[in-house]
Design an enzyme around this catalytic site. Structure first.
Site, short mmCIF file in Angstrom:
data_model
loop_
_atom_site.label_atom_id
_atom_site.label_comp_id
_atom_site.label_asym_id
_atom_site.label_seq_id
_atom_site.Cartn_x
_atom_site.Cartn_y
_atom_site.Cartn_z
N THR A 1 19.98 -3.02 74.26
CA THR A 1 19.22 -1.83 73.84
C THR A 1 17.73 -1.95 74.17
O THR A 1 16.98 -1.02 73.91
CB THR A 1 19.38 -1.59 72.33
OG1 THR A 1 18.89 -2.75 71.63
CG2 THR A 1 20.82 -1.32 71.96
N LYS A 2 17.31 -3.07 74.71
CA LYS A 2 15.90 -3.28 75.01
C LYS A 2 15.59 -2.88 76.45
O LYS A 2 16.46 -2.84 77.31
CB LYS A 2 15.51 -4.75 74.79
CG LYS A 2 15.84 -5.28 73.40
CD LYS A 2 15.24 -4.45 72.30
CE LYS A 2 15.50 -5.02 70.93
NZ LYS A 2 16.75 -4.69 70.31
#
Length: 171
Positions: free
Chosen positions: A135-136
């Site tokens: 998710t980064k």
């Protein structure tokens, strides 16, 4: 950064970083409630007590004035989070940590590549943790990076993640 340790995820990086600082068991760590639950979990897993402190309305980061008000004799560290890659007031938080002799460990999970005053975000505080979760912005599907202040601390983190062994066993 010169002294880094690669770990399975950011939560483990933060937990082992806090353990490497050898903070008193059960002592309080001021942090923000405006973060993923893993920040508080890492503090608890390190044998410490999270104390939630309010955030600044304009950037959602830990409010330095509220941090000062939350400090007690049981406080041993501050774990601010650079929310959405927006850096905390690193200068104010460093001043507070120095004044009260507290450790300052930044949760920089979302702050890969961020700079303050032309310096990498990991130059501030005692340690910084980065997440490489899917998710980064910068990711490796999963993983964590802990930036340590020196070789001795990094070696301790590496021993903690390797069940206490100094180095890999050679066959």
């Amino acid at each position: 950064s010169e002294h880094i340790s690669l770990l399975a995820n950011g939560t483990l990086a933060l937990q082992l970083g806090l353990q490497a600082l050898r903070l008193p068991a059960g002592s309080e760590v001021i942090t923000t409630p405006f973060t993923f639950v893993a920040t508080a979990h890492a503090i608890k897993a390190a044998g410490l007590t999270p104390v939630f402190c309010d955030i600044q309305r304009e950037n959602f980061n830990l409010d330095p004035e509220k941090v000062v008000a939350a400090i007690t004799p049981r406080t041993s560290a501050i774990v601010p989070v650079h929310v959405y890659g927006h850096p905390c007031d690193v200068h104010a938080l460093e001043q507070i940590a120095d004044q009260h002799r507290l450790k300052l460990v930044f949760d920089a999970a979302h702050a890969f590549g961020v700079e303050v005053d032309g310096r990498p975000i990991s130059d501030f505080g005692d340690m910084s943790m980065f997440s490489l979760h899917a998710t980064k912005l910068f990711h490796s599907v999963e993983g964590g990076v802990l930036v340590c202040p020196d070789e001795e601390c990094r070696d301790l983190v590496d021993r903690l993640k390797n069940f206490g062994f100094q180095s890999d066993i050679q066959v």
